[in-house]
Design a protein around this motif. Sequence first.
Motif, PDB file in Angstrom:
ATOM      1  N   GLN A   1      -4.029   4.230   8.085  1.00  0.00           N
ATOM      2  CA  GLN A   1      -5.079   4.775   8.930  1.00  0.00           C
ATOM      3  C   GLN A   1      -5.745   3.666   9.749  1.00  0.00           C
ATOM      4  N   GLN A   2      -5.982   2.525   9.119  1.00  0.00           N
ATOM      5  CA  GLN A   2      -6.578   1.404   9.840  1.00  0.00           C
ATOM      6  C   GLN A   2      -5.649   0.904  10.944  1.00  0.00           C
ATOM      7  N   ALA A   3      -4.347   0.829  10.637  1.00  0.00           N
ATOM      8  CA  ALA A   3      -3.392   0.347  11.637  1.00  0.00           C
ATOM      9  C   ALA A   3      -3.290   1.319  12.813  1.00  0.00           C
ATOM     10  N   ARG A   4      -3.336   2.608  12.525  1.00  0.00           N
ATOM     11  CA  ARG A   4      -3.229   3.611  13.597  1.00  0.00           C
ATOM     12  C   ARG A   4      -4.474   3.616  14.498  1.00  0.00           C
ATOM     13  N   SER A   5      -5.570   3.118  14.003  1.00  0.00           N
ATOM     14  CA  SER A   5      -6.795   3.124  14.804  1.00  0.00           C
ATOM     15  C   SER A   5      -6.639   2.301  16.078  1.00  0.00           C
TER      16      SER A   5
ATOM     17  N   ILE B   1       1.826  -0.794  12.575  1.00  0.00           N
ATOM     18  CA  ILE B   1       1.740   0.587  12.065  1.00  0.00           C
ATOM     19  C   ILE B   1       2.973   0.936  11.253  1.00  0.00           C
ATOM     20  N   LEU B   2       4.152   0.614  11.783  1.00  0.00           N
ATOM     21  CA  LEU B   2       5.390   0.921  11.060  1.00  0.00           C
ATOM     22  C   LEU B   2       5.474   0.154   9.746  1.00  0.00           C
ATOM     23  N   ALA B   3       4.996  -1.097   9.746  1.00  0.00           N
ATOM     24  CA  ALA B   3       4.993  -1.887   8.503  1.00  0.00           C
ATOM     25  C   ALA B   3       4.074  -1.254   7.468  1.00  0.00           C
ATOM     26  N   ALA B   4       2.919  -0.759   7.905  1.00  0.00           N
ATOM     27  CA  ALA B   4       1.997  -0.102   6.977  1.00  0.00           C
ATOM     28  C   ALA B   4       2.614   1.171   6.408  1.00  0.00           C
ATOM     29  N   GLU B   5       3.340   1.914   7.240  1.00  0.00           N
ATOM     30  CA  GLU B   5       4.006   3.130   6.763  1.00  0.00           C
ATOM     31  C   GLU B   5       5.104   2.798   5.759  1.00  0.00           C
ATOM     32  N   GLU B   6       5.807   1.697   5.992  1.00  0.00           N
ATOM     33  CA  GLU B   6       6.828   1.268   5.027  1.00  0.00           C
ATOM     34  C   GLU B   6       6.184   0.866   3.703  1.00  0.00           C
ATOM     35  N   ASN B   7       5.005   0.273   3.776  1.00  0.00           N
ATOM     36  CA  ASN B   7       4.304  -0.083   2.538  1.00  0.00           C
ATOM     37  C   ASN B   7       3.925   1.157   1.742  1.00  0.00           C
ATOM     38  N   VAL B   8       3.537   2.222   2.438  1.00  0.00           N
ATOM     39  CA  VAL B   8       3.241   3.482   1.754  1.00  0.00           C
ATOM     40  C   VAL B   8       4.488   4.002   1.054  1.00  0.00           C
TER      41      VAL B   8
ATOM     42  N   ILE C   1       5.612   4.113  -7.721  1.00  0.00           N
ATOM     43  CA  ILE C   1       5.151   5.154  -8.640  1.00  0.00           C
ATOM     44  C   ILE C   1       6.333   5.734  -9.402  1.00  0.00           C
ATOM     45  N   LYS C   2       7.432   5.982  -8.680  1.00  0.00           N
ATOM     46  CA  LYS C   2       8.633   6.497  -9.348  1.00  0.00           C
ATOM     47  C   LYS C   2       9.194   5.468 -10.333  1.00  0.00           C
ATOM     48  N   GLU C   3       9.077   4.193  -9.988  1.00  0.00           N
ATOM     49  CA  GLU C   3       9.532   3.153 -10.921  1.00  0.00           C
ATOM     50  C   GLU C   3       8.669   3.147 -12.180  1.00  0.00           C
ATOM     51  N   ALA C   4       7.369   3.350 -11.996  1.00  0.00           N
ATOM     52  CA  ALA C   4       6.496   3.466 -13.170  1.00  0.00           C
ATOM     53  C   ALA C   4       6.890   4.670 -14.017  1.00  0.00           C
ATOM     54  N   HIS C   5       7.253   5.766 -13.344  1.00  0.00           N
ATOM     55  CA  HIS C   5       7.760   6.942 -14.073  1.00  0.00           C
ATOM     56  C   HIS C   5       9.013   6.576 -14.865  1.00  0.00           C
ATOM     57  N   ARG C   6       9.921   5.855 -14.226  1.00  0.00           N
ATOM     58  CA  ARG C   6      11.194   5.517 -14.871  1.00  0.00           C
ATOM     59  C   ARG C   6      10.958   4.666 -16.120  1.00  0.00           C
ATOM     60  N   LEU C   7      10.077   3.684 -16.024  1.00  0.00           N
ATOM     61  CA  LEU C   7       9.812   2.816 -17.174  1.00  0.00           C
ATOM     62  C   LEU C   7       9.125   3.584 -18.304  1.00  0.00           C
TER      63      LEU C   7
ATOM     64  N   GLU D   1      -3.276   4.721 -12.206  1.00  0.00           N
ATOM     65  CA  GLU D   1      -3.593   3.432 -11.580  1.00  0.00           C
ATOM     66  C   GLU D   1      -2.693   3.190 -10.368  1.00  0.00           C
ATOM     67  N   VAL D   2      -1.396   3.472 -10.515  1.00  0.00           N
ATOM     68  CA  VAL D   2      -0.473   3.254  -9.400  1.00  0.00           C
ATOM     69  C   VAL D   2      -0.758   4.234  -8.272  1.00  0.00           C
ATOM     70  N   VAL D   3      -1.185   5.455  -8.599  1.00  0.00           N
ATOM     71  CA  VAL D   3      -1.507   6.442  -7.567  1.00  0.00           C
ATOM     72  C   VAL D   3      -2.641   5.937  -6.686  1.00  0.00           C
ATOM     73  N   GLN D   4      -3.601   5.215  -7.256  1.00  0.00           N
ATOM     74  CA  GLN D   4      -4.689   4.667  -6.458  1.00  0.00           C
ATOM     75  C   GLN D   4      -4.180   3.593  -5.494  1.00  0.00           C
ATOM     76  N   ARG D   5      -3.119   2.897  -5.881  1.00  0.00           N
ATOM     77  CA  ARG D   5      -2.508   1.955  -4.939  1.00  0.00           C
ATOM     78  C   ARG D   5      -1.926   2.707  -3.745  1.00  0.00           C
ATOM     79  N   LEU D   6      -1.391   3.887  -4.002  1.00  0.00           N
ATOM     80  CA  LEU D   6      -0.857   4.699  -2.913  1.00  0.00           C
ATOM     81  C   LEU D   6      -1.974   5.112  -1.965  1.00  0.00           C
ATOM     82  N   GLU D   7      -3.115   5.504  -2.518  1.00  0.00           N
ATOM     83  CA  GLU D   7      -4.241   5.870  -1.665  1.00  0.00           C
ATOM     84  C   GLU D   7      -4.689   4.677  -0.835  1.00  0.00           C
ATOM     85  N   SER D   8      -4.671   3.490  -1.424  1.00  0.00           N
ATOM     86  CA  SER D   8      -5.038   2.275  -0.687  1.00  0.00           C
ATOM     87  C   SER D   8      -4.058   2.011   0.446  1.00  0.00           C
ATOM     88  N   ALA D   9      -2.759   2.193   0.185  1.00  0.00           N
ATOM     89  CA  ALA D   9      -1.750   1.973   1.222  1.00  0.00           C
ATOM     90  C   ALA D   9      -1.904   2.976   2.356  1.00  0.00           C
TER      91      ALA D   9
END
Length: 450
Positions: free
Chosen positions: A66-70, A126-133, A140-146, A53-61
Amino acid sequence: MYKTFITFFALLLLCSPGFGQEDSEGKFNIPKGNLTLDEACKMVIENNPGIREVVQRLESAKATVQQARSTLYPAISLTSSYTTFDMTMQPDWEPTVRMDADFQEFKAGLNARWTVFDGFTRRATILAAEENVLGVTWQIKEAHRLLLEAVTTTFYQAQLAREQMIIAAQNWEFNKELQDNATKRWNVGDAPESDALTFSVNAIQAEVQYRSAFRDFQLITTVLAQLLALPDSRLPESLLPATDHHLPETTVVSYETEIEYAKRHRPDLQALDSAIRALELQLKATKGAYWPRLDAIGGFQYTHTRDNDFVDQDENNAFVGITASFDLFSGFRRDGQVKEVTAILRAQNYARENLVNQISADIQSRILELDAARDIYERQLIAFEQTVKIRDFVEKAYLAGDAGITRLNEAQTNLVSISGLLASSKLMIRLSRANLQIASGGILANIEKK
């Protein structure tokens, strides 16, 4: 001669594997498996649906980036239209004249627009979107940790339940042997019947303790199977937790080292830092609205008119240019947007300060727990060794007729109790050390290395 045989048999029993050290054979089934903690941790990361589920959030980010770079590229659009006109015109200066016209018009065009300057909004977005990624990656790593925290705790609880089963089984065997011995001695008039009955009661109590520990083991392994996303939440025999006979690691850890590591590697803190950096860039993008916007434009348009006074007409137009726009007044909308992002950013900084304090307290408490577990284990080990000797002496004295059954029961009860406490303290060291690695984020590095 009979007492000598009994004494020799008792010595063999005492020389057998100690309490909580090896699985007991015979009446009781001690679950055995090959699953190590490292393997369980890898399985939970690979199989748990929550991670997907969290991986799909990564794909969304990533799609947001991609939208910001357009916006770095020109926007090109193709337009076309077909229109039928039925026109009637009667000029005011000549009321007696009325003109009617019916014709069709077809238009097609190609337009392009490219932003030359927008107050640095585009780059900041664009930089803000990259930081969100990056932030979602840390999430995802936090989900791994928990998940690793949950599977580690469950794994050690299962091992402890099995240790309790082993202790109960060995206690049953001890009392059952003494019951058989006491029965034989009672039959020849060498001991009262109450001795055999006392050992029988003790054996029954040991069996009850085994069943209770076995039930706990089943419940715990069901939770472990759920974490590993196994069908029907059942662990196959091969995936039952393995027994660990190694001595626990008792090295001392440093608070300063652990907290510094946590500040660099704790996933939830890194995710929050990424969110703060993204908000700082978002604030910069919002302030870009105070600047004018410049766009380069260009295009080509073709128009075809048909049946206009029996004459068809074609027109071709091409254009290039620069457009500029600037909002002189927006009803304080820009000011409100800047204040909104600034307040959110300030709240996130406070949240980071609070999280650092929580991590610091968590690490400090985990270190105290580890120190206490290590101290308890060292003393329990000494107490266990001494209790084994006491039980040994008392059993010999009982078999020789120099000690009563009450004293032997007391010695055996003490041994069972201290065996459970020793097994618990051993696992508490491992669990406390694992909890410390979870608190600092070091457990993720350990799993990645393996």
